[in-house]
Design an enzyme around this catalytic site. Structure first.
Site, short mmCIF file in Angstrom:
data_model
loop_
_atom_site.label_atom_id
_atom_site.label_comp_id
_atom_site.label_asym_id
_atom_site.label_seq_id
_atom_site.Cartn_x
_atom_site.Cartn_y
_atom_site.Cartn_z
N CYS A 33 46.22 52.48 31.17
CA CYS A 33 45.69 52.42 32.53
C CYS A 33 46.55 53.21 33.51
O CYS A 33 46.14 53.43 34.65
CB CYS A 33 45.56 50.97 33.01
SG CYS A 33 47.13 50.11 33.12
N ASP A 35 49.40 52.30 34.84
CA ASP A 35 50.12 51.49 35.81
C ASP A 35 51.59 51.34 35.43
O ASP A 35 51.94 51.31 34.25
CB ASP A 35 49.45 50.11 35.94
CG ASP A 35 48.07 50.24 36.56
OD1 ASP A 35 47.77 51.32 37.07
OD2 ASP A 35 47.31 49.27 36.52
N CYS A 59 47.24 48.08 39.46
CA CYS A 59 46.05 47.38 39.92
C CYS A 59 46.43 46.10 40.66
O CYS A 59 47.58 45.67 40.64
CB CYS A 59 45.17 47.05 38.73
SG CYS A 59 45.86 45.74 37.70
N CYS A 103 47.58 43.00 32.24
CA CYS A 103 48.37 43.35 33.43
C CYS A 103 49.59 42.43 33.55
O CYS A 103 50.66 42.86 33.98
CB CYS A 103 47.52 43.25 34.69
SG CYS A 103 45.89 44.00 34.50
FE1 FES Z 1 46.81 48.47 34.45
FE2 FES Z 1 46.20 46.16 35.51
S1 FES Z 1 44.83 47.74 34.94
S2 FES Z 1 48.12 46.85 34.88
#
Ligand code: FES
Length: 145
Positions: A33, A35, A59, A103
């Protein structure tokens, strides 16, 4: 979809920022993702976490879990902090939607990475702490929902 507590921590995150000359800093990401989360720990000579801050480029669920994770580790010993799992963080938030459980893994791993950094700098061994991965993506399949 999200509990009130998640929304509250997302809108009003606790312990956001950084600590200069932190005792330990840990950064982890999820390549899937994109992140990234960074945790700073200030640990005293008795191994107690006096302060903790986070920076999350991610997110909303990642922000909320970082915020809750910092609240959970503050005031704890490093030994207690190692035991805090992503599940415990998610539970403290009143739960996360299954697709967002990964996450919370960032929060667990970022704390472990910061503890690992602290242990390495001080030549210590923290029981139960394994070398954290910088990318949690491979671990996602292991999460129990
Ligand atoms: Fe990547 Fe939440 S979508 S940490």
């Amino acid at each position: 979809m999200y509990t009130e507590k998640v929304m509250e921590h997302f809108s009003n995150p606790r312990n956001m920022g950084e600590i200069e000359n932190a005792s330990g800093v840990g950064t982890v990401g999820n390549a899937k993702c994109g992140d990234i989360m960074r945790i700073y720990l200030d640990i005293d000579e008795n191994g107690i976490i006096q302060d903790v801050k986070f920076k999350t480029f991610g997110c909303g669920a990642a922000v909320a879990t970082s915020s809750m994770a910092t609240e959970l580790v503050k005031g704890k010993t490093v030994q207690e902090a190692v035991q805090i799992t992503n599940k415990a963080v998610a539970e403290a938030l009143g739960g996360l939607p299954p697709v967002k459980m990964h996450c919370s893994l960032l929060a667990e791993e970022a704390i472990h990475a910061a503890l690992w950094d602290y242990a390495e700098k001080n030549g210590l061994k923290i029981e139960g702490l394994r070398k954290p991965k910088s990318d949690v993506h491979e671990e996602e399949e292991e999460i129990e929902y």
